[in-house]
Design an enzyme around this catalytic site. Structure first.
Site, PDB file in Angstrom:
ATOM      1  N   ASP A  41      -3.847  -5.913  -2.360  1.00  0.00           N
ATOM      2  CA  ASP A  41      -4.368  -4.578  -2.043  1.00  0.00           C
ATOM      3  C   ASP A  41      -3.590  -4.017  -0.855  1.00  0.00           C
ATOM      4  O   ASP A  41      -4.172  -3.519   0.107  1.00  0.00           O
ATOM      5  CB  ASP A  41      -5.868  -4.650  -1.744  1.00  0.00           C
ATOM      6  N   ARG A  53      -4.042   2.062   4.191  1.00  0.00           N
ATOM      7  CA  ARG A  53      -5.395   1.952   4.778  1.00  0.00           C
ATOM      8  C   ARG A  53      -5.709   0.528   5.239  1.00  0.00           C
ATOM      9  O   ARG A  53      -6.604   0.306   6.042  1.00  0.00           O
ATOM     10  CB  ARG A  53      -6.445   2.414   3.754  1.00  0.00           C
ATOM     11  N   ASN A  54      -4.966  -0.461   4.703  1.00  0.00           N
ATOM     12  CA  ASN A  54      -5.186  -1.857   5.101  1.00  0.00           C
ATOM     13  C   ASN A  54      -4.178  -2.352   6.129  1.00  0.00           C
ATOM     14  O   ASN A  54      -4.036  -3.548   6.352  1.00  0.00           O
ATOM     15  CB  ASN A  54      -5.143  -2.770   3.873  1.00  0.00           C
TER      16      ASN A  54
END
Length: 444
Positions: free
Chosen positions: A311, A315-316
């Protein structure tokens, strides 16, 4: 004795106490946890920071052992006392030899979905039905709990409406207590040293708070749901194996009101917001290349440990106080490796073969990294602008690739497009990507 070669960020446990430090050294007790900052002045010596006091100084390597990483063990359970669906009769059979305070929790056979707490006292077994009301659990309609872990924790200290305190969990065959294992390996933190502050985020699993642990600023992810907490235990065991300057560092976990995962605090938030709020006038291309390299090095470390992220997206990626980008949420992805449900997959970041046949690999992480590079060089724009999510996969499958972001160096764009080769084998490794980015940074 073989020379230990610990790199900065390695966490160590003190083997004995050292309470009369010489100048420049630090004091510690047996069992204290210290983080290596760098080599010392003499052989077999390190500069280290004491995790609890925050003090920094010299330590002899022979007095420390490396903090043990947790093995990912499917038998590790946050709820070893939970036996699943068994009848009252079977429960009584398991609670032998009968002793006061011996207990287990089961799911009712007669009322599936309801839990029953079975507790021994004065040669009898009491069955307490757990009432489910307004998303909370209760035995007496006076004390309410978010989950079973909290309920058991409470009644181990307070008798409340029960015949006696919960003293001894009857473990389900084949499970081991995660709590005991975390405690032994030094990853269970002390609740009394944690102060929680503001909420800094709302994950899909629960809130993320800013806080302080033993004088250090931390981020705390709180997971209340039992099942999710159990899955996060795997994320945590992945994190205990990794030390790298571009991976968000785990300090440990606390079991109270569910599971708290305590990590270093990344004060500048996630990379997308960081880029969007500052924009191209405040951030140079050199800085963008540095961020790209930071993430690449973190991913190269995961690649070397044969771990996938699954993922990887802006945003991570979190940004530290000194503006270093670090990869976060890297164990979680491991938990949902066979996500059969495509609606959960971030379509715009996921490689075609992963969307199509669930084929996740280091190469599918590289595809996502290409999309992340595009996010970085377009200062945090949403990828595939103007294309509805429902059409992205089809367009990409037909060979569409995103255009060069404004003012993005052509060589960086060619790195991006190399990540988007349809054939996974033709994409570069993170090691190769790092070499190309370093070369690029050299020109700026």
């Amino acid at each position: 004795m073989a020379m230990k070669n610990w790199t900065a960020g390695t966490q160590c446990v003190a083997k004995k106490q050292h309470c009369k430090p010489k100048a420049g050294e630090i004091a510690y007790h047996k069992g204290d946890i210290l983080t290596v900052i760098g080599p010392g002045t003499r052989n077999a010596e390190y500069r280290a920071r004491h995790n609890a006091t925050g003090e920094e100084g010299l330590v002899s390597g022979s007095k420390l052992r490396e903090r043990e990483a947790l093995r990912i063990d499917p038998k590790l359970s946050l709820m070893p006392w939970f036996h699943g669906k068994i009848s009252g009769q079977q429960a009584v059979g398991k609670l032998k030899p009968v002793e006061d305070g011996l207990f287990l929790v089961r799911e009712s056979v007669r009322h599936p979905g309801d839990f029953v707490l079975c507790l021994c006292f004065s040669q009898k077994v009491f069955h307490y039905r757990v009432i489910f009301k307004d998303n909370k659990l209760s035995i007496d309609n006076k004390q309410f709990f978010y989950n079973l872990i909290d309920m058991i924790e409470f009644y181990s200290r307070n008798q409340g409406a029960l015949a006696t305190l919960l003293l001894k969990p009857k473990k389900k065959e084949g499970t081991k207590s995660a709590e005991t294992k975390l405690l032994k390996s030094g990853w269970l933190l002390d609740l009394s040293k944690l102060t929680l502050g503001e909420t800094i985020g709302e994950g899909e699993f629960g809130a993320v708070f800013e806080g302080e642990y033993a004088g250090q600023r931390v981020a705390v992810k709180n997971i209340k749901c039992d099942v999710t907490a159990q899955a996060f235990l795997e994320e945590t065991s992945v994190m205990t194996n990794l030390h790298h300057k571009n991976l968000v560092r785990l300090l440990g976990v606390i079991l109270h009101n569910g599971l708290h995962i305590v990590t270093e605090l990344m004060t500048k938030g996630n990379l997308v917001n960081f880029l969007r709020t500052r924009g191209r006038f405040a951030i140079s291309v050199t800085q963008l290349l540095r961020f790209s390299l930071d993430v690449c090095e973190g991913m190269e470390h995961l690649e070397s440990k044969k771990l996938l992220h699954r993922d990887l997206a802006g945003r991570n990626i979190l940004v530290s106080e000194d503006t270093v980008a670090k990869v976060s949420d890297f164990g979680l992805a491991k938990v949902s490796s066979t996500a059969t449900d495509n609606s959960k997959l971030p379509v715009k970041w996921t490689a075609p073969e992963a969307l199509k046949n669930k084929k996740f690999s280091a190469q599918s992480d590289v595809w996502s990294y290409g999309v992340l590079l595009w996010e970085i060089f377009s200062y945090g724009r949403q990828p595939y602008p103007k294309i509805p999510v429902s059409e992205v996969w089809e367009r990409v499958d037909q060979g569409y690739r995103m255009e060069l972001p404004d003012e993005c160096p052509p060589d960086v764009y060619s790195i991006m497009t190399s990540c988007w080769e349809t054939e996974p084998k033709r994409r570069p490794s993170f090691h190769k990507l790092r070499e190309r980015l370093e070369k690029e940074l050299g020109k700026h």
